[in-house]
Design a protein around this motif. Structure first.
Motif, mmCIF file in Angstrom:
data_model
loop_
_atom_site.group_PDB
_atom_site.id
_atom_site.type_symbol
_atom_site.label_atom_id
_atom_site.label_comp_id
_atom_site.label_asym_id
_atom_site.label_seq_id
_atom_site.Cartn_x
_atom_site.Cartn_y
_atom_site.Cartn_z
ATOM 1 N N ALA A 14 0.786 -1.325 -0.157
ATOM 2 C CA ALA A 14 -0.151 -0.112 -0.099
ATOM 3 C C ALA A 14 0.905 1.278 0.006
ATOM 4 O O ALA A 14 0.532 2.298 -0.598
ATOM 5 C CB ALA A 14 -0.951 0.106 1.181
ATOM 6 N N ALA A 15 1.927 1.275 0.524
ATOM 7 C CA ALA A 15 2.826 2.517 0.938
ATOM 8 C C ALA A 15 3.462 2.490 -0.613
ATOM 9 O O ALA A 15 3.701 3.644 -0.789
ATOM 10 C CB ALA A 15 3.710 2.182 2.040
ATOM 11 N N SER A 16 3.754 1.806 -1.004
ATOM 12 C CA SER A 16 4.547 1.659 -2.466
ATOM 13 C C SER A 16 3.602 2.309 -3.423
ATOM 14 O O SER A 16 4.020 3.454 -4.192
ATOM 15 C CB SER A 16 4.930 0.302 -2.950
ATOM 16 O OG SER A 16 3.889 -0.295 -3.602
ATOM 17 N N TYR A 17 2.053 2.218 -3.352
ATOM 18 C CA TYR A 17 1.442 2.999 -4.075
ATOM 19 C C TYR A 17 1.023 4.339 -3.830
ATOM 20 O O TYR A 17 1.212 5.215 -4.460
ATOM 21 C CB TYR A 17 -0.310 2.178 -4.258
ATOM 22 C CG TYR A 17 -0.221 0.923 -5.004
ATOM 23 C CD1 TYR A 17 -0.120 1.186 -6.182
ATOM 24 C CD2 TYR A 17 -0.412 -0.242 -4.691
ATOM 25 C CE1 TYR A 17 -0.460 0.084 -7.136
ATOM 26 C CE2 TYR A 17 -0.726 -1.284 -5.116
ATOM 27 C CZ TYR A 17 -0.723 -1.352 -6.437
ATOM 28 O OH TYR A 17 -0.793 -2.178 -7.361
ATOM 29 N N ALA A 18 1.098 4.479 -2.380
ATOM 30 C CA ALA A 18 1.019 5.647 -1.865
ATOM 31 C C ALA A 18 2.087 6.722 -2.117
ATOM 32 O O ALA A 18 2.077 8.118 -2.237
ATOM 33 C CB ALA A 18 0.714 5.722 -0.592
ATOM 34 N N GLN A 64 -6.553 -8.355 1.771
ATOM 35 C CA GLN A 64 -5.569 -7.268 1.685
ATOM 36 C C GLN A 64 -5.135 -6.651 0.005
ATOM 37 O O GLN A 64 -5.360 -5.532 -0.161
ATOM 38 C CB GLN A 64 -4.398 -7.367 2.625
ATOM 39 C CG GLN A 64 -4.704 -7.740 4.047
ATOM 40 C CD GLN A 64 -3.477 -8.177 4.516
ATOM 41 O OE1 GLN A 64 -2.582 -8.797 4.248
ATOM 42 N NE2 GLN A 64 -3.181 -7.821 6.018
ATOM 43 N N ILE A 65 -4.792 -7.663 -0.640
ATOM 44 C CA ILE A 65 -4.680 -7.383 -1.848
ATOM 45 C C ILE A 65 -5.899 -6.595 -2.897
ATOM 46 O O ILE A 65 -5.778 -5.627 -3.373
ATOM 47 C CB ILE A 65 -4.020 -8.491 -2.781
ATOM 48 C CG1 ILE A 65 -2.601 -9.043 -2.187
ATOM 49 C CG2 ILE A 65 -4.195 -8.354 -4.277
ATOM 50 C CD1 ILE A 65 -2.243 -10.111 -2.937
ATOM 51 N N ALA A 66 -7.012 -7.214 -2.469
ATOM 52 C CA ALA A 66 -8.173 -6.634 -3.108
ATOM 53 C C ALA A 66 -8.538 -5.127 -2.489
ATOM 54 O O ALA A 66 -8.665 -4.369 -3.401
ATOM 55 C CB ALA A 66 -9.466 -7.559 -2.930
ATOM 56 N N GLU A 67 -8.235 -5.004 -1.359
ATOM 57 C CA GLU A 67 -8.573 -3.758 -0.612
ATOM 58 C C GLU A 67 -7.452 -2.569 -1.120
ATOM 59 O O GLU A 67 -7.597 -1.357 -1.697
ATOM 60 C CB GLU A 67 -8.247 -3.739 0.939
ATOM 61 C CG GLU A 67 -9.367 -4.521 1.652
ATOM 62 C CD GLU A 67 -8.985 -4.753 2.829
ATOM 63 O OE1 GLU A 67 -10.263 -5.335 3.593
ATOM 64 O OE2 GLU A 67 -8.080 -4.417 3.588
ATOM 65 N N ILE A 68 -6.136 -3.029 -1.251
ATOM 66 C CA ILE A 68 -5.136 -2.151 -1.777
ATOM 67 C C ILE A 68 -5.520 -1.921 -3.329
ATOM 68 O O ILE A 68 -5.143 -0.701 -3.651
ATOM 69 C CB ILE A 68 -3.835 -2.745 -1.636
ATOM 70 C CG1 ILE A 68 -3.639 -2.738 -0.181
ATOM 71 C CG2 ILE A 68 -2.860 -2.041 -2.431
ATOM 72 C CD1 ILE A 68 -2.310 -3.789 0.409
ATOM 73 N N THR A 69 -5.798 -2.907 -4.012
ATOM 74 C CA THR A 69 -6.194 -2.649 -5.529
ATOM 75 C C THR A 69 -7.195 -1.665 -5.658
ATOM 76 O O THR A 69 -7.221 -0.820 -6.584
ATOM 77 C CB THR A 69 -6.314 -4.174 -6.202
ATOM 78 O OG1 THR A 69 -5.415 -4.897 -6.018
ATOM 79 C CG2 THR A 69 -6.943 -3.828 -7.563
ATOM 80 N N ALA A 70 -8.264 -1.986 -4.810
ATOM 81 C CA ALA A 70 -9.530 -1.065 -5.008
ATOM 82 C C ALA A 70 -8.756 0.344 -4.609
ATOM 83 O O ALA A 70 -9.272 1.449 -5.180
ATOM 84 C CB ALA A 70 -10.628 -1.207 -4.201
ATOM 85 N N HIS A 75 -7.910 8.654 -7.292
ATOM 86 C CA HIS A 75 -6.932 9.719 -7.516
ATOM 87 C C HIS A 75 -6.919 10.503 -6.749
ATOM 88 O O HIS A 75 -8.063 10.920 -6.187
ATOM 89 C CB HIS A 75 -7.298 9.822 -9.272
ATOM 90 C CG HIS A 75 -6.934 8.715 -10.155
ATOM 91 N ND1 HIS A 75 -5.538 8.038 -10.222
ATOM 92 C CD2 HIS A 75 -7.889 7.865 -10.624
ATOM 93 C CE1 HIS A 75 -5.924 7.151 -11.324
ATOM 94 N NE2 HIS A 75 -7.162 6.937 -11.283
ATOM 95 N N GLY A 76 -6.090 11.416 -6.846
ATOM 96 C CA GLY A 76 -6.122 12.600 -5.919
ATOM 97 C C GLY A 76 -6.433 12.448 -4.438
ATOM 98 O O GLY A 76 -5.761 11.782 -3.842
ATOM 99 N N GLY A 77 -7.101 13.572 -4.065
ATOM 100 C CA GLY A 77 -7.789 13.357 -2.424
ATOM 101 C C GLY A 77 -8.477 12.252 -2.167
ATOM 102 O O GLY A 77 -8.240 11.716 -0.767
ATOM 103 N N ALA A 82 -8.528 7.254 1.127
ATOM 104 C CA ALA A 82 -8.456 5.771 1.212
ATOM 105 C C ALA A 82 -7.560 5.093 1.807
ATOM 106 O O ALA A 82 -7.339 4.261 2.339
ATOM 107 C CB ALA A 82 -8.785 5.350 -0.260
ATOM 108 N N TYR A 83 -6.309 5.781 1.322
ATOM 109 C CA TYR A 83 -5.082 5.025 1.674
ATOM 110 C C TYR A 83 -4.958 5.312 3.315
ATOM 111 O O TYR A 83 -4.612 4.409 4.015
ATOM 112 C CB TYR A 83 -3.754 5.669 1.092
ATOM 113 C CG TYR A 83 -2.476 5.656 2.032
ATOM 114 C CD1 TYR A 83 -1.982 3.961 1.804
ATOM 115 C CD2 TYR A 83 -1.638 6.260 2.467
ATOM 116 C CE1 TYR A 83 -0.896 3.731 2.380
ATOM 117 C CE2 TYR A 83 -0.428 6.097 3.127
ATOM 118 C CZ TYR A 83 0.007 4.657 2.843
ATOM 119 O OH TYR A 83 1.194 4.216 3.610
#
Length: 135
Positions: A14-18, A64-70, A75-77, A82-83
């Motif tokens: 999740a942090a890598s996406y964020a 967890q993977i499904a939640e992170i993918t969603a 985008h944006g705010g 969500a993160y």
């Protein structure tokens, strides 16, 4: 160990996406801290698990993977919110699990691991809650 291992991997993913997808600099900074903290926690966990003859997971849970993918589709705010919401949820669950291990765990090495990492989990939960109040 299974759940804690998956939590660490979910945190890193999740942090890598964020770190690239967050709009807010504060959220990106928090994400970089999550990557570092949970990578360090994973190293410690692998050491304890190896010494105890246990294995640790190699990926987050399917949920967890499904939640992170969603989350990553935002985008944006909306992404930032969500993160941060996921971070609060995961850190509350981690806090409860680590406190439970410290209070009633039977393996001294695992109990020590949980006790040593508990302040990091508490700090990160407070930091995530502070981000939520800023947005």
């Amino acid at each position: 160990m299974q759940t804690a291992g998956q939590d660490n991997l979910a945190e890193e993913l999740a942090a890598s996406y964020a770190s690239t997808g967050a709009r807010s600099l504060a959220v990106k900074t928090f994400a970089f801290r999550m990557m570092a903290d949970h990578a360090n926690m994973a190293i410690g966990m692998r050491q304890v698990a190896t010494a105890q003859g246990m294995t640790v997971p190699t990926s987050p849970s399917d949920t967890q993977i499904a939640e992170i993918t969603a989350m990553s589709a935002s985008h944006g705010g909306a992404f930032d919110k969500a993160y941060v919401a996921q971070e609060i949820t995961r850190h509350k669950a981690m806090l409860q699990a680590y406190q439970g291990e410290v209070a009633s765990g039977t393996d001294p090495a695992i109990k020590k691991y949980a006790s040593d990492r508990l302040p990091v989990v508490q700090y990160n939960l407070k930091a995530a809650e502070a981000l939520l109040s800023q947005s």
